[in-house]
Design a protein around this motif. Structure first.
Motif, PDB file in Angstrom:
ATOM      1  N   ASP A 144      53.068  14.106  52.363  1.00 31.21           N
ATOM      2  CA  ASP A 144      52.028  15.104  52.120  1.00 31.21           C
ATOM      3  C   ASP A 144      51.809  15.933  53.372  1.00 31.21           C
ATOM      4  OD1 ASP A 144      50.284  16.453  50.442  1.00 31.21           O
ATOM      5  OD2 ASP A 144      48.560  15.259  51.062  1.00 31.21           O
ATOM      6  N   CYS A 145      52.936  16.274  54.002  1.00 29.20           N
ATOM      7  CA  CYS A 145      52.938  17.031  55.249  1.00 29.20           C
ATOM      8  C   CYS A 145      54.340  17.631  55.383  1.00 29.20           C
ATOM      9  CB  CYS A 145      52.634  16.105  56.429  1.00 29.20           C
ATOM     10  SG  CYS A 145      52.543  16.939  58.033  1.00 29.20           S
TER      11      CYS A 145
ATOM     12  N   ARG B 101      45.469  13.535  43.462  1.00 35.75           N
ATOM     13  CA  ARG B 101      44.529  13.839  44.540  1.00 35.75           C
ATOM     14  C   ARG B 101      44.251  15.335  44.560  1.00 35.75           C
ATOM     15  NH1 ARG B 101      47.021  12.519  49.673  1.00 35.75           N
ATOM     16  NH2 ARG B 101      48.997  12.777  48.587  1.00 35.75           N
ATOM     17  N   PRO B 102      42.985  15.734  44.451  1.00 37.83           N
ATOM     18  CA  PRO B 102      42.672  17.176  44.366  1.00 37.83           C
ATOM     19  C   PRO B 102      42.986  17.939  45.645  1.00 37.83           C
ATOM     20  CG  PRO B 102      40.658  15.880  44.565  1.00 37.83           C
ATOM     21  CD  PRO B 102      41.778  14.902  44.340  1.00 37.83           C
ATOM     22  N   HIS B 103      43.129  17.244  46.772  1.00 40.83           N
ATOM     23  CA  HIS B 103      43.380  17.940  48.026  1.00 40.83           C
ATOM     24  C   HIS B 103      44.804  17.726  48.537  1.00 40.83           C
ATOM     25  CE1 HIS B 103      39.154  18.846  48.111  1.00 40.83           C
ATOM     26  NE2 HIS B 103      38.840  17.560  48.090  1.00 40.83           N
ATOM     27  N   ALA B 104      45.696  17.255  47.680  1.00 40.99           N
ATOM     28  CA  ALA B 104      47.095  17.097  48.081  1.00 40.99           C
ATOM     29  C   ALA B 104      47.680  18.459  48.436  1.00 40.99           C
ATOM     30  CB  ALA B 104      47.905  16.449  46.976  1.00 40.99           C
ATOM     31  N   MET B 105      48.632  18.463  49.362  1.00 41.13           N
ATOM     32  CA  MET B 105      49.226  19.712  49.824  1.00 41.13           C
ATOM     33  C   MET B 105      49.893  20.461  48.676  1.00 41.13           C
ATOM     34  SD  MET B 105      51.925  20.196  52.974  1.00 41.13           S
ATOM     35  CE  MET B 105      53.247  19.273  52.163  1.00 41.13           C
TER      36      MET B 105
ATOM     37  N   GLU C 198      44.893  24.623  40.503  1.00 39.96           N
ATOM     38  CA  GLU C 198      43.821  23.884  41.171  1.00 39.96           C
ATOM     39  C   GLU C 198      43.136  23.002  40.140  1.00 39.96           C
ATOM     40  OE1 GLU C 198      41.324  26.109  43.778  1.00 39.96           O
ATOM     41  OE2 GLU C 198      42.897  27.572  44.226  1.00 39.96           O
ATOM     42  N   ARG C 199      43.209  21.695  40.394  1.00 40.77           N
ATOM     43  CA  ARG C 199      42.728  20.708  39.423  1.00 40.77           C
ATOM     44  C   ARG C 199      41.249  20.412  39.669  1.00 40.77           C
ATOM     45  NH1 ARG C 199      47.530  19.394  37.104  1.00 40.77           N
ATOM     46  NH2 ARG C 199      49.306  20.006  38.388  1.00 40.77           N
ATOM     47  N   THR C 200      40.477  21.492  39.607  1.00 35.49           N
ATOM     48  CA  THR C 200      39.034  21.415  39.796  1.00 35.49           C
ATOM     49  C   THR C 200      38.366  21.277  38.437  1.00 35.49           C
ATOM     50  OG1 THR C 200      39.050  23.837  39.807  1.00 35.49           O
ATOM     51  CG2 THR C 200      39.089  22.727  41.939  1.00 35.49           C
TER      52      THR C 200
ATOM     53  N   GLN D 261      50.042  20.988  44.586  1.00 25.75           N
ATOM     54  CA  GLN D 261      49.322  20.721  43.350  1.00 25.75           C
ATOM     55  C   GLN D 261      50.165  20.980  42.103  1.00 25.75           C
ATOM     56  OE1 GLN D 261      46.150  19.345  42.619  1.00 25.75           O
ATOM     57  NE2 GLN D 261      46.535  18.655  44.714  1.00 25.75           N
TER      58      GLN D 261
ATOM     59  N   THR E 176      48.955  28.855  42.722  1.00 29.38           N
ATOM     60  CA  THR E 176      48.551  27.472  42.923  1.00 29.38           C
ATOM     61  C   THR E 176      47.661  26.974  41.797  1.00 29.38           C
ATOM     62  OG1 THR E 176      48.567  27.872  45.314  1.00 29.38           O
ATOM     63  CG2 THR E 176      47.480  25.868  44.551  1.00 29.38           C
TER      64      THR E 176
END
Length: 231
Positions: free
Chosen positions: A79-80, A19-23, A172-174, A25, A170
């Protein structure tokens, strides 16, 4: 000494976030017992609280390190932060030629059954930690870049390193992937928007190692106030 609990084999595997927006990466580091993914059984919707960035320093500081002194270790979260949404905890300690995982806790839902105590052969356990710490076979370019940057900038958090300290690195899997390095002036208050941010954009045209070295030189030159450093 008699041990009523049979030995299990210990393993670790890496799982790249999907998930690209996971807390988190960085890749998850997931514990295995006799080849079984423990978190998949105990907390199937959760995320491992240990990531590949936790395996960069000395082994004694790793989440799964087994010391003589018992340690309560957070294994997974939702994820929190666990203080908000709960997670799974276990106590890890070394006892003679064994490593013990005991005193399981589920702070998300105490109705769920908890695992039985696990005992591992200490020599096999230590060997698996060493293997995982040196395993980079699973890495993609963004993982390699983040790891190399973390290693190159590890000394940049010391008091003699410069005007800025590294806050985070970080992956980033963009598309295209990038690594973000966030820094702050030492002793500066935490003010939104005041962090110094460097980005490493990954391309197929240059080797990852060269891109990393160029960014490290730029960061160190900036921190010395040398604005004529490498670009």
């Amino acid at each position: 000494m008699d041990h009523p609990v049979p030995l299990s084999s210990f393993g670790l595997r890496f799982a790249v976030p999907q998930r690209p927006h996971a807390m988190e990466q960085w890749a998850e580091v997931r514990p295995l017992a006799d080849g079984r993914d423990l978190l998949a059984e105990i907390h199937p919707d959760g995320t491992s609280s240990c990531s590949s960035r936790h395996l960069l320093g000395p082994v004694g500081g790793w989440p799964f390190a087994a010391l003589d002194e018992p340690r309560r270790v957070e294994l997974s979260n939702n994820d929190c932060v666990t203080s908000c949404c709960g997670g799974i905890f276990v106590t890890i300690r070394r006892q003679g030629d064994r490593v013990l995982w005991t005193s399981w806790e589920n702070t998300e839902d105490n109705r769920d059954p908890l695992p039985v105590d696990l005992h591992f052969d200490a020599a096999q356990y230590d060997a698996e930690l060493a293997r995982a710490g040196s395993d980079v076979s699973w890495e993609g370019p963004v993982d390699t870049a983040a790891r190399l940057l973390a290693q190159e900038l590890a000394d940049h958090t010391g008091p003699e390193a410069g005007d800025h300290a590294v806050l985070s690195i970080t992956p980033e899997r963009t598309d295209p992937p990038r690594v973000t390095v966030r820094m702050r002036r030492r002793d500066a208050p935490r003010t939104p928007g005041e962090d110094l941010v460097h980005e490493l954009l990954l391309t197929d045209r240059e080797p990852v190692q060269e891109l990393v070295q160029r960014l490290v030189l730029r960061i160190t030159a900036h921190d010395r106030g040398d604005t004529s450093g490498p670009r």
